[in-house]
Design a protein around this motif. Structure first.
Motif, PDB file in Angstrom:
ATOM      1  N   ASN A  56       4.350 -14.291 -11.830  1.00  0.00           N
ATOM      2  CA  ASN A  56       4.270 -13.537 -10.573  1.00  0.00           C
ATOM      3  C   ASN A  56       3.689 -12.142 -10.780  1.00  0.00           C
ATOM      4  OD1 ASN A  56       5.272 -15.600  -8.977  1.00  0.00           O
ATOM      5  ND2 ASN A  56       7.383 -14.944  -9.192  1.00  0.00           N
ATOM      6  N   ALA A  57       4.066 -11.499 -11.865  1.00  0.00           N
ATOM      7  CA  ALA A  57       3.526 -10.161 -12.156  1.00  0.00           C
ATOM      8  C   ALA A  57       2.025 -10.233 -12.396  1.00  0.00           C
ATOM      9  CB  ALA A  57       4.243  -9.552 -13.360  1.00  0.00           C
ATOM     10  N   LYS A  58       1.591 -11.227 -13.175  1.00  0.00           N
ATOM     11  CA  LYS A  58       0.159 -11.385 -13.440  1.00  0.00           C
ATOM     12  C   LYS A  58      -0.606 -11.692 -12.156  1.00  0.00           C
ATOM     13  CE  LYS A  58       0.921 -14.157 -17.009  1.00  0.00           C
ATOM     14  NZ  LYS A  58       0.670 -15.074 -18.124  1.00  0.00           N
ATOM     15  N   LYS A  59      -0.002 -12.501 -11.278  1.00  0.00           N
ATOM     16  CA  LYS A  59      -0.631 -12.831  -9.989  1.00  0.00           C
ATOM     17  C   LYS A  59      -0.804 -11.592  -9.120  1.00  0.00           C
ATOM     18  CE  LYS A  59       0.993 -17.299  -8.879  1.00  0.00           C
ATOM     19  NZ  LYS A  59       1.770 -18.154  -8.009  1.00  0.00           N
ATOM     20  N   LEU A  60       0.253 -10.803  -9.027  1.00  0.00           N
ATOM     21  CA  LEU A  60       0.200  -9.587  -8.214  1.00  0.00           C
ATOM     22  C   LEU A  60      -0.880  -8.639  -8.726  1.00  0.00           C
ATOM     23  CD1 LEU A  60       1.233  -7.643  -6.040  1.00  0.00           C
ATOM     24  CD2 LEU A  60       3.047  -6.964  -7.621  1.00  0.00           C
ATOM     25  N   LEU A  61      -0.931  -8.461 -10.035  1.00  0.00           N
ATOM     26  CA  LEU A  61      -1.928  -7.560 -10.617  1.00  0.00           C
ATOM     27  C   LEU A  61      -3.340  -8.123 -10.469  1.00  0.00           C
ATOM     28  CD1 LEU A  61       0.198  -6.436 -13.654  1.00  0.00           C
ATOM     29  CD2 LEU A  61      -0.588  -4.970 -11.785  1.00  0.00           C
ATOM     30  N   ALA A  62      -3.483  -9.450 -10.582  1.00  0.00           N
ATOM     31  CA  ALA A  62      -4.797 -10.077 -10.395  1.00  0.00           C
ATOM     32  C   ALA A  62      -5.290  -9.870  -8.959  1.00  0.00           C
ATOM     33  CB  ALA A  62      -4.736 -11.562 -10.736  1.00  0.00           C
ATOM     34  N   GLN A  63      -4.379  -9.938  -7.992  1.00  0.00           N
ATOM     35  CA  GLN A  63      -4.750  -9.696  -6.592  1.00  0.00           C
ATOM     36  C   GLN A  63      -5.260  -8.271  -6.398  1.00  0.00           C
ATOM     37  OE1 GLN A  63      -1.135 -10.631  -4.504  1.00  0.00           O
ATOM     38  NE2 GLN A  63      -1.486 -12.842  -4.601  1.00  0.00           N
ATOM     39  N   LYS A  64      -4.808  -7.371  -7.261  1.00  0.00           N
ATOM     40  CA  LYS A  64      -5.249  -5.973  -7.197  1.00  0.00           C
ATOM     41  C   LYS A  64      -6.519  -5.757  -8.027  1.00  0.00           C
ATOM     42  CE  LYS A  64      -1.335  -4.209  -5.289  1.00  0.00           C
ATOM     43  NZ  LYS A  64      -1.488  -3.646  -3.956  1.00  0.00           N
ATOM     44  N   GLY A  65      -7.006  -6.829  -8.679  1.00  0.00           N
ATOM     45  CA  GLY A  65      -8.215  -6.723  -9.493  1.00  0.00           C
ATOM     46  C   GLY A  65      -7.986  -6.079 -10.843  1.00  0.00           C
ATOM     47  N   VAL A  66      -6.759  -6.180 -11.342  1.00  0.00           N
ATOM     48  CA  VAL A  66      -6.383  -5.514 -12.590  1.00  0.00           C
ATOM     49  C   VAL A  66      -6.350  -6.521 -13.735  1.00  0.00           C
ATOM     50  CG1 VAL A  66      -4.553  -4.239 -13.746  1.00  0.00           C
ATOM     51  CG2 VAL A  66      -5.036  -3.804 -11.350  1.00  0.00           C
ATOM     52  N   ALA A  67      -7.018  -6.172 -14.821  1.00  0.00           N
ATOM     53  CA  ALA A  67      -6.937  -6.979 -16.033  1.00  0.00           C
ATOM     54  C   ALA A  67      -5.685  -6.567 -16.796  1.00  0.00           C
ATOM     55  CB  ALA A  67      -8.165  -6.759 -16.900  1.00  0.00           C
TER      56      ALA A  67
ATOM     57  N   ALA B 270       8.515  -3.800  -6.245  1.00  0.00           N
ATOM     58  CA  ALA B 270       9.083  -2.703  -5.451  1.00  0.00           C
ATOM     59  C   ALA B 270       8.094  -1.543  -5.330  1.00  0.00           C
ATOM     60  CB  ALA B 270      10.399  -2.230  -6.066  1.00  0.00           C
ATOM     61  N   LEU B 271       7.388  -1.233  -6.426  1.00  0.00           N
ATOM     62  CA  LEU B 271       6.359  -0.187  -6.368  1.00  0.00           C
ATOM     63  C   LEU B 271       5.280  -0.546  -5.362  1.00  0.00           C
ATOM     64  CD1 LEU B 271       5.746   0.800 -10.099  1.00  0.00           C
ATOM     65  CD2 LEU B 271       6.570   2.295  -8.282  1.00  0.00           C
ATOM     66  N   ASP B 272       4.872  -1.816  -5.367  1.00  0.00           N
ATOM     67  CA  ASP B 272       3.840  -2.261  -4.444  1.00  0.00           C
ATOM     68  C   ASP B 272       4.330  -2.163  -3.009  1.00  0.00           C
ATOM     69  OD1 ASP B 272       1.262  -3.292  -3.842  1.00  0.00           O
ATOM     70  OD2 ASP B 272       2.133  -5.291  -3.579  1.00  0.00           O
TER      71      ASP B 272
ATOM     72  N   LYS C 257       3.262   2.556  -3.756  1.00  0.00           N
ATOM     73  CA  LYS C 257       3.018   3.446  -4.898  1.00  0.00           C
ATOM     74  C   LYS C 257       2.223   2.798  -6.026  1.00  0.00           C
ATOM     75  CE  LYS C 257       7.270   5.987  -3.999  1.00  0.00           C
ATOM     76  NZ  LYS C 257       8.589   6.345  -4.494  1.00  0.00           N
ATOM     77  N   LEU C 258       2.085   1.470  -5.997  1.00  0.00           N
ATOM     78  CA  LEU C 258       1.442   0.776  -7.112  1.00  0.00           C
ATOM     79  C   LEU C 258      -0.045   1.095  -7.206  1.00  0.00           C
ATOM     80  CD1 LEU C 258       1.597  -1.138  -9.495  1.00  0.00           C
ATOM     81  CD2 LEU C 258       1.363  -3.054  -7.896  1.00  0.00           C
ATOM     82  N   ASP C 259      -0.749   1.085  -6.090  1.00  0.00           N
ATOM     83  CA  ASP C 259      -2.196   1.318  -6.126  1.00  0.00           C
ATOM     84  C   ASP C 259      -2.538   2.673  -6.739  1.00  0.00           C
ATOM     85  OD1 ASP C 259      -2.726  -1.172  -5.050  1.00  0.00           O
ATOM     86  OD2 ASP C 259      -2.829  -0.431  -2.995  1.00  0.00           O
ATOM     87  N   ALA C 260      -1.785   3.702  -6.377  1.00  0.00           N
ATOM     88  CA  ALA C 260      -2.035   5.042  -6.929  1.00  0.00           C
ATOM     89  C   ALA C 260      -1.774   5.061  -8.437  1.00  0.00           C
ATOM     90  CB  ALA C 260      -1.164   6.072  -6.230  1.00  0.00           C
ATOM     91  N   LEU C 261      -0.740   4.361  -8.850  1.00  0.00           N
ATOM     92  CA  LEU C 261      -0.411   4.301 -10.282  1.00  0.00           C
ATOM     93  C   LEU C 261      -1.520   3.573 -11.043  1.00  0.00           C
ATOM     94  CD1 LEU C 261       1.775   5.100 -12.300  1.00  0.00           C
ATOM     95  CD2 LEU C 261       2.922   2.951 -11.800  1.00  0.00           C
ATOM     96  N   LEU C 262      -2.023   2.490 -10.470  1.00  0.00           N
ATOM     97  CA  LEU C 262      -3.092   1.729 -11.112  1.00  0.00           C
ATOM     98  C   LEU C 262      -4.400   2.514 -11.154  1.00  0.00           C
ATOM     99  CD1 LEU C 262      -2.409  -1.773  -9.557  1.00  0.00           C
ATOM    100  CD2 LEU C 262      -2.091  -1.116 -11.948  1.00  0.00           C
TER     101      LEU C 262
END
Length: 85
Positions: free
Chosen positions: A17-28, A71-73, A77-82
C-alpha cells in the motif's frame, strides 16, 4: 523530489500500500528488503527504533509506517514533504 527509502518485506500488505501510494504520486522508492537480509532488519531497527515494516524515510526524515504516510497524505502534508530536496 526527495529521496524515499523504504524497508520492506515481500509479503507485507502495508508495504504494498505504501509503494502504491507513492507510485500514484510519481515517486520512485528505494526499497530495502529485510526478509532476505536479516542484518538489514537490525540496521532498520537501530535507525527507526521500530521492528515492523514498512519503515519509510523521505529525505532525512523518518516518516514511520504506512499509516503514518497515509495520515500525512490525508492531512495535505505529504506532497510538500516529497517536493523537498
Amino acid at each position: 523530489m526527495a529521496r524515499v527509502l523504504m524497508y520492506t518485506t515481500a509479503v507485507c500488505p502495508y508495504c504494498v500500500n505504501a509503494k502504491k501510494l507513492l507510485a500514484q504520486k510519481g515517486v520512485a522508492v528505494e526499497e530495502i528488503r529485510v526478509d532476505s537480509q536479516p542484518q538489514l532488519r537490525q540496521e532498520m531497527m537501530a535507525k527507526s527504533g521500530q521492528r515492523t515494516v514498512p519503515q519509510i524515510w523521505i529525505g532525512e526524515q523518518h516518516v514511520g509506517g504506512f499509516t503514518d504516510l497515509w495520515a500525512l497524505d490525508k492531512a495535505g502534508k505529504l506532497d510538500a514533504l516529497l517536493a523537498q530536496n
